[in-house]
Design a protein around this motif. Structure first.
Motif, PDB file in Angstrom:
ATOM      1  N   GLN A  94       0.853  -1.184   0.000  1.00  0.00           N
ATOM      2  CA  GLN A  94       0.000   0.000   0.000  1.00  0.00           C
ATOM      3  C   GLN A  94       0.890   1.236   0.000  1.00  0.00           C
ATOM      4  O   GLN A  94       1.567   1.527   0.985  1.00  0.00           O
ATOM      5  N   ALA A  95       0.927   1.962  -1.098  1.00  0.00           N
ATOM      6  CA  ALA A  95       1.677   3.212  -1.206  1.00  0.00           C
ATOM      7  C   ALA A  95       0.655   4.331  -1.341  1.00  0.00           C
ATOM      8  O   ALA A  95      -0.011   4.452  -2.364  1.00  0.00           O
ATOM      9  N   ARG A  96       0.506   5.133  -0.289  1.00  0.00           N
ATOM     10  CA  ARG A  96      -0.543   6.134  -0.251  1.00  0.00           C
ATOM     11  C   ARG A  96      -0.071   7.405   0.433  1.00  0.00           C
ATOM     12  O   ARG A  96       0.945   7.404   1.109  1.00  0.00           O
ATOM     13  N   THR A  97      -0.838   8.466   0.263  1.00  0.00           N
ATOM     14  CA  THR A  97      -0.606   9.660   1.057  1.00  0.00           C
ATOM     15  C   THR A  97      -1.170   9.431   2.454  1.00  0.00           C
ATOM     16  O   THR A  97      -1.967   8.509   2.681  1.00  0.00           O
ATOM     17  N   PHE A  98      -0.770  10.267   3.409  1.00  0.00           N
ATOM     18  CA  PHE A  98      -1.325  10.167   4.758  1.00  0.00           C
ATOM     19  C   PHE A  98      -2.846  10.225   4.717  1.00  0.00           C
ATOM     20  O   PHE A  98      -3.539   9.423   5.359  1.00  0.00           O
ATOM     21  N   HIS A  99      -3.378  11.182   3.966  1.00  0.00           N
ATOM     22  CA  HIS A  99      -4.832  11.355   3.933  1.00  0.00           C
ATOM     23  C   HIS A  99      -5.533  10.166   3.272  1.00  0.00           C
ATOM     24  O   HIS A  99      -6.581   9.722   3.741  1.00  0.00           O
ATOM     25  N   ALA A 100      -4.957   9.661   2.188  1.00  0.00           N
ATOM     26  CA  ALA A 100      -5.587   8.539   1.496  1.00  0.00           C
ATOM     27  C   ALA A 100      -5.597   7.291   2.373  1.00  0.00           C
ATOM     28  O   ALA A 100      -6.598   6.561   2.431  1.00  0.00           O
ATOM     29  N   ALA A 101      -4.496   7.035   3.066  1.00  0.00           N
ATOM     30  CA  ALA A 101      -4.434   5.867   3.949  1.00  0.00           C
ATOM     31  C   ALA A 101      -5.411   6.011   5.107  1.00  0.00           C
ATOM     32  O   ALA A 101      -6.121   5.060   5.473  1.00  0.00           O
ATOM     33  N   ALA A 102      -5.459   7.218   5.680  1.00  0.00           N
ATOM     34  CA  ALA A 102      -6.363   7.440   6.809  1.00  0.00           C
ATOM     35  C   ALA A 102      -7.824   7.358   6.375  1.00  0.00           C
ATOM     36  O   ALA A 102      -8.663   6.789   7.084  1.00  0.00           O
ATOM     37  N   LEU A 103      -8.144   7.909   5.208  1.00  0.00           N
ATOM     38  CA  LEU A 103      -9.531   7.886   4.738  1.00  0.00           C
ATOM     39  C   LEU A 103      -9.984   6.455   4.488  1.00  0.00           C
ATOM     40  O   LEU A 103     -11.130   6.095   4.792  1.00  0.00           O
ATOM     41  N   ARG A 104      -9.105   5.651   3.943  1.00  0.00           N
ATOM     42  CA  ARG A 104      -9.444   4.247   3.694  1.00  0.00           C
ATOM     43  C   ARG A 104      -9.772   3.537   5.010  1.00  0.00           C
ATOM     44  O   ARG A 104     -10.750   2.791   5.106  1.00  0.00           O
ATOM     45  N   GLN A 105      -8.952   3.785   6.029  1.00  0.00           N
ATOM     46  CA  GLN A 105      -9.200   3.162   7.325  1.00  0.00           C
ATOM     47  C   GLN A 105     -10.462   3.724   7.977  1.00  0.00           C
ATOM     48  O   GLN A 105     -11.221   2.996   8.621  1.00  0.00           O
ATOM     49  N   LEU A 106     -10.683   5.023   7.800  1.00  0.00           N
ATOM     50  CA  LEU A 106     -11.860   5.650   8.408  1.00  0.00           C
ATOM     51  C   LEU A 106     -13.142   5.052   7.840  1.00  0.00           C
ATOM     52  O   LEU A 106     -14.082   4.730   8.592  1.00  0.00           O
ATOM     53  N   HIS A 107     -13.213   4.887   6.523  1.00  0.00           N
ATOM     54  CA  HIS A 107     -14.398   4.293   5.907  1.00  0.00           C
ATOM     55  C   HIS A 107     -14.591   2.841   6.367  1.00  0.00           C
ATOM     56  O   HIS A 107     -15.723   2.397   6.597  1.00  0.00           O
ATOM     57  N   TYR A 108     -13.478   2.129   6.514  1.00  0.00           N
ATOM     58  CA  TYR A 108     -13.576   0.716   6.875  1.00  0.00           C
ATOM     59  C   TYR A 108     -14.049   0.518   8.323  1.00  0.00           C
ATOM     60  O   TYR A 108     -14.883  -0.343   8.611  1.00  0.00           O
ATOM     61  N   PHE A 109     -13.492   1.340   9.241  1.00  0.00           N
ATOM     62  CA  PHE A 109     -13.765   1.128  10.661  1.00  0.00           C
ATOM     63  C   PHE A 109     -14.892   1.992  11.214  1.00  0.00           C
ATOM     64  O   PHE A 109     -15.311   1.788  12.351  1.00  0.00           O
ATOM     65  N   TRP A 110     -15.378   2.975  10.444  1.00  0.00           N
ATOM     66  CA  TRP A 110     -16.424   3.850  10.959  1.00  0.00           C
ATOM     67  C   TRP A 110     -17.675   3.081  11.410  1.00  0.00           C
ATOM     68  O   TRP A 110     -18.209   3.345  12.506  1.00  0.00           O
ATOM     69  N   PRO A 111     -18.216   2.139  10.598  1.00  0.00           N
ATOM     70  CA  PRO A 111     -19.409   1.415  11.060  1.00  0.00           C
ATOM     71  C   PRO A 111     -19.174   0.699  12.388  1.00  0.00           C
ATOM     72  O   PRO A 111     -20.085   0.628  13.225  1.00  0.00           O
ATOM     73  N   GLN A 112     -17.991   0.181  12.587  1.00  0.00           N
ATOM     74  CA  GLN A 112     -17.671  -0.540  13.825  1.00  0.00           C
ATOM     75  C   GLN A 112     -17.456   0.412  15.003  1.00  0.00           C
ATOM     76  O   GLN A 112     -17.901   0.150  16.121  1.00  0.00           O
ATOM     77  N   ALA A 113     -16.803   1.545  14.738  1.00  0.00           N
ATOM     78  CA  ALA A 113     -16.447   2.453  15.831  1.00  0.00           C
ATOM     79  C   ALA A 113     -17.552   3.448  16.155  1.00  0.00           C
ATOM     80  O   ALA A 113     -17.796   3.773  17.320  1.00  0.00           O
ATOM     81  N   ILE A 114     -18.260   3.937  15.123  1.00  0.00           N
ATOM     82  CA  ILE A 114     -19.246   4.990  15.317  1.00  0.00           C
ATOM     83  C   ILE A 114     -20.653   4.518  14.965  1.00  0.00           C
ATOM     84  O   ILE A 114     -21.620   4.818  15.656  1.00  0.00           O
ATOM     85  N   GLY A 115     -20.738   3.766  13.871  1.00  0.00           N
ATOM     86  CA  GLY A 115     -22.033   3.311  13.386  1.00  0.00           C
ATOM     87  C   GLY A 115     -22.461   4.085  12.157  1.00  0.00           C
ATOM     88  O   GLY A 115     -22.264   5.300  12.072  1.00  0.00           O
ATOM     89  N   GLY A 116     -23.040   3.382  11.194  1.00  0.00           N
ATOM     90  CA  GLY A 116     -23.466   4.019   9.962  1.00  0.00           C
ATOM     91  C   GLY A 116     -22.296   4.253   9.022  1.00  0.00           C
ATOM     92  O   GLY A 116     -21.217   3.679   9.181  1.00  0.00           O
ATOM     93  N   ALA A 117     -22.550   5.111   8.040  1.00  0.00           N
ATOM     94  CA  ALA A 117     -21.508   5.411   7.061  1.00  0.00           C
ATOM     95  C   ALA A 117     -20.725   6.644   7.483  1.00  0.00           C
ATOM     96  O   ALA A 117     -21.249   7.541   8.148  1.00  0.00           O
ATOM     97  N   ALA A 118     -19.468   6.686   7.090  1.00  0.00           N
ATOM     98  CA  ALA A 118     -18.628   7.841   7.413  1.00  0.00           C
ATOM     99  C   ALA A 118     -19.169   9.077   6.704  1.00  0.00           C
ATOM    100  O   ALA A 118     -19.707   8.989   5.603  1.00  0.00           O
ATOM    101  N   PRO A 119     -19.054  10.256   7.317  1.00  0.00           N
ATOM    102  CA  PRO A 119     -19.566  11.480   6.687  1.00  0.00           C
ATOM    103  C   PRO A 119     -18.780  11.846   5.441  1.00  0.00           C
ATOM    104  O   PRO A 119     -17.642  11.422   5.245  1.00  0.00           O
ATOM    105  N   GLU A 120     -19.405  12.662   4.624  1.00  0.00           N
ATOM    106  CA  GLU A 120     -18.770  13.131   3.388  1.00  0.00           C
ATOM    107  C   GLU A 120     -17.640  14.097   3.718  1.00  0.00           C
ATOM    108  O   GLU A 120     -17.728  14.884   4.666  1.00  0.00           O
ATOM    109  N   VAL A 121     -16.582  14.052   2.899  1.00  0.00           N
ATOM    110  CA  VAL A 121     -15.447  14.954   3.076  1.00  0.00           C
ATOM    111  C   VAL A 121     -15.610  16.149   2.137  1.00  0.00           C
ATOM    112  O   VAL A 121     -15.788  15.981   0.932  1.00  0.00           O
TER     113      VAL A 121
END
Length: 728
Positions: A94-121
């Motif tokens: 995985q070769a990504r920018t900080f933001h791209a790597a973080a956004l990918r993780q945020l979308h993946y873990f948001w339902p588990q950590a917060i619930g629902g879909a991650a908000p729009e950026v």
């Protein structure tokens, strides 16, 4: 090892990978485990070293590609890293920018950590900042420059992990003045901005990092999941890491130490965004067992360019700065760098365009030529001159490649053709056939302008199909479309034919055969508002970045005045003083033995005005710098003429826009208020106001005094002196 080959064949063994490297690069690659800091000078092959390090780790069995996360700062750099790893036969990294790597993780873990879909950026924050300012009754809705400055300050606060409650203290500690507001007002803007986002149900790009940090810090199970996926980390351009990115990196790595960071202290040019080289310079303190490797062999530039770069970064003292490495040129000799002086800005632009036209006529590709400058406002003159000369150009930072209509239409046609690709025709031929239907021609148009730009965009797609077949011979049209989709997602645009016009900040990470480094005069380099020693040194590093973009030929130029017929008040950049042995005596900012005296006293030592200690209205003690600057406490009403203050404010905004700088770098609100309060009648009186140093007195003194005397803004701007225009 005199050259660094490009487009190498796919390596199949670990020994092959190491054999392709020089001794220092080999040291980086041969030890793929454990902590390592690589101090890599410009053009020394750092991307080559770290991609080969990853490839050697995979091919030697030290780790799996899927367990590696390589992080860099631009989508282009991440895309290049992926391409190189693919060439080295490595998949899954995985070769990504900080933001791209973080956004990918945020979308993946948001339902588990917060619930629902991650908000729009949000794609940009200007509208939300404007709404926040309006809610506080700040009249900034039509002032785009002020909104842009506030948005930048919001970004700085967030990457510095400051809240509305902690902003004022953090800004004071960083010696940072918010744009046009005091720290308390800026904190209110931050609070209102967060409320606007909440109402809209959106987040910004900084929130992507902040929320990911919050989830990883609070949810041990999610942090363990990330660390089980990624066990080995590589961070490129580590000198540009800010506090928030470092915090995220710490959470990714956890207790392990398989972390390799690469950076160059001499290329630290983004401190205004919150970036700090201390993370790179203090890496050994945090990781005592870390190996340290210095890459010093420059493969990019000629010995003549490298020699000048070393002199620029050292300065007249000859002492190496900021732990920078001394570059050692490995390439063949080339022409010596040349410094040329011109009477005014249009003359400089015309001369540069003329030289470029000659090189293009002799066979030099326009894509291998760049014109670099300090501020975006300098671009216009070169755009006009190149257009007059009939030379195609592109402005870096303009419309994104994959957003251009001709590119979008061509990709749509390629998708349709992919359904019937039976393999009968070679991919490059098939792509070109489709592009013919999109209006492309096999021969370049003779005219310039928009038609030439469209042709260049489509030609870049054709060339990209050639590149794909070179690395994947069996590639077909669906494979090509996947490559385009990946590049579009990462904004990894292909090279487009045309002379590149770019600011020095935008040019970082790029290189060209021929570079025209323009506007190398004091006031541009260093920029006029760089007044502290730290700011001056960052400007020196910025010039070093510009010099090291050139592979073979470097042409430097400056102009004595802004407009034809104006008095020549500019001088060459002080950063060239130590390079007179190469560029000639005309490179010196001051003739030998001269010194400046006057309002600065002995050269370089400004006489600071004495600030009042008590309010001139009520006599109360003044406790803050802003109060002492205006001579009035917060409880007493202003005593200035509103008409005078409005003239000063309108003038400041016009000067800031013309110079492509935030308004507060001309004069802060506190300084502008102090000027209106005291209404100085002479330069001597104006010089006694805090914030009006000798340089700003020379640049703006006559204009400010004219405005105070009642002259209207338009007439003052029309008859600005050359000294004012010299330091946009």
């Amino acid at each position: 090892m005199p050259t660094q080959p490009h487009g190498a064949p796919v390596h199949t063994t670990a020994d092959d990978i190491l054999d392709a490297l020089d001794p220092e690069q080999r040291e980086v690659a041969a030890h793929p485990l454990g902590p390592m800091v690589v101090l890599a000078g410009a053009g020394t092959g750092k991307t080559r070293a770290i991609t080969h390090r990853i490839a050697y780790g995979v091919h030697s069995g030290a780790y799996q590609g899927q367990r590696v996360l390589a992080v860099t700062f631009t989508a282009r750099a991440a895309g290049e890293m992926r391409t190189r790893l693919r060439t080295l036969g490595v998949a899954g990294v995985q070769a990504r920018t900080f933001h791209a790597a973080a956004l990918r993780q945020l979308h993946y873990f948001w339902p588990q950590a917060i619930g629902g879909a991650a908000p729009e950026v949000m794609s940009q924050k200007a509208a939300a900042v404007a709404q926040a300012a309006a809610s506080l009754r700040l009249d900034l809705a039509r002032d785009r420059t002020a909104i842009r400055d506030l948005a930048a300050e919001v970004e700085w606060a967030k990457v510095s992990m400051l809240t509305p409650e902690t902003y004022a203290a953090g800004a004071r500690a960083a010696r940072r003045e918010p744009p046009g507001l005091d720290a308390t007002a800026m904190a209110r803007v931050l609070e209102a901005y967060e409320q606007v986002k909440t109402q809209r149900g959106v987040i910004d790009f900084e929130d992507v990092l902040l929320l990911t940090v919050g989830i990883l810090a609070e949810r041990d199970d999610i942090a363990r999941a990330v660390r089980s996926q990624y066990r080995h980390f590589v961070v490129d351009e580590y000198q540009d890491v800010n506090a928030l990115q470092q915090r995220l990196l710490d959470l990714w790595v956890g207790e392990r130490d398989d972390l390799c960071v690469v950076g160059d202290p001499a290329q630290t040019i983004y401190s205004f965004t919150g970036a700090s080289p201390r993370h790179l310079l203090e890496f050994q303190t945090r990781h005592p067992k870390a190996a340290v490797v210095r890459l010093v062999r420059n493969y990019r530039s000629t010995p003549q360019v490298v020699g000048l770069a070393n002199l620029v970064v050292r300065g007249p003292s000859g002492a190496m700065r900021s732990n920078a490495v001394t570059l050692q040129a490995q390439g063949q000799d080339g022409p010596p760098p040349v410094l040329s002086a011109h009477p005014d800005d249009p003359a400089e632009a015309a001369a540069v365009a003329g030289e470029i036209a000659q090189r293009v006529a002799s066979g030099v590709s326009p894509a291998e030529i760049a014109v670099l400058f300090r501020t975006n406002g300098q671009s216009e003159a070169f755009e006009a001159a190149l257009a007059d000369a009939g030379v195609p150009y592109l402005v870096r930072g303009g419309e994104r490649f994959f957003s251009r209509r001709e590119v979008r239409d061509a990709i749509l046609l390629l998708r349709g053709a992919a359904r019937s690709d039976d393999g009968a025709k070679a991919l490059p031929d098939l792509v070109r056939d489709v592009l013919l239907g999109a209006g492309w021609t096999r021969e370049a148009p003779s005219s310039g302008g928009a038609g030439r730009e469209r042709w260049e965009s489509l030609s870049a797609l054709a060339a990209l199909s050639d590149d794909l077949v070179a690395t994947t011979s069996a590639a077909r049209l669906p494979d090509f479309l996947r490559e385009l989709d990946e590049r579009a997602a990462a904004q990894h645009a292909p090279a487009v034919q045309g002379v590149t016009l770019a600011s020095l900040h935008a040019a970082k990470g790029l290189e060209w055969d021929v570079v025209f480094l323009t506007g190398v005069s004091d006031g541009f380099l260093p920029i006029m508002m760089a007044e502290t020693p730290e700011a001056i040194e960052e400007e020196r590093r910025l010039m070093y970045v510009g010099v090291t973009r050139a592979r073979r030929e470097l042409r430097l130029s400056w102009a004595g005045a802004r407009t034809p017929g104006a008095r020549a008040s500019r001088r060459p950049s002080r950063f060239l003083d130590g390079a007179a042995s190469i560029l000639g005596e005309g490179a010196r900012s001051q003739p030998k033995g001269s010194s400046k005296v006057g309002s600065k006293g002995r050269r370089g030592k400004a006489l600071k005005p004495t600030l009042p200690a008590h309010c001139r209205s009520c006599g109360a003690e003044l406790t803050t710098a802003a109060q002492r600057k205006t001579g009035r406490c917060d409880d007493c009403p202003p005593t200035y003429s509103e008409a005078t203050f409005e003239r000063l404010r309108t003038w400041r905004l016009a000067v800031a826009r013309d110079s492509s700088v935030p308004a507060y770098v001309v004069f802060t609100d506190a300084t502008l208020t102090a000027i209106a309060e005291r209404e100085p009648s002479s330069e001597a009186e104006l010089a006694q106001i805090s914030g009006v140093g000798a340089r700003k007195l020379g640049l703006y003194g006559a204009q400010v005094l004219a405005l105070i005397s009642g002259e209207d803004v338009e007439s003052v701007l029309e008859k600005r002196s050359p000294a004012t225009d010299s330091d946009d």
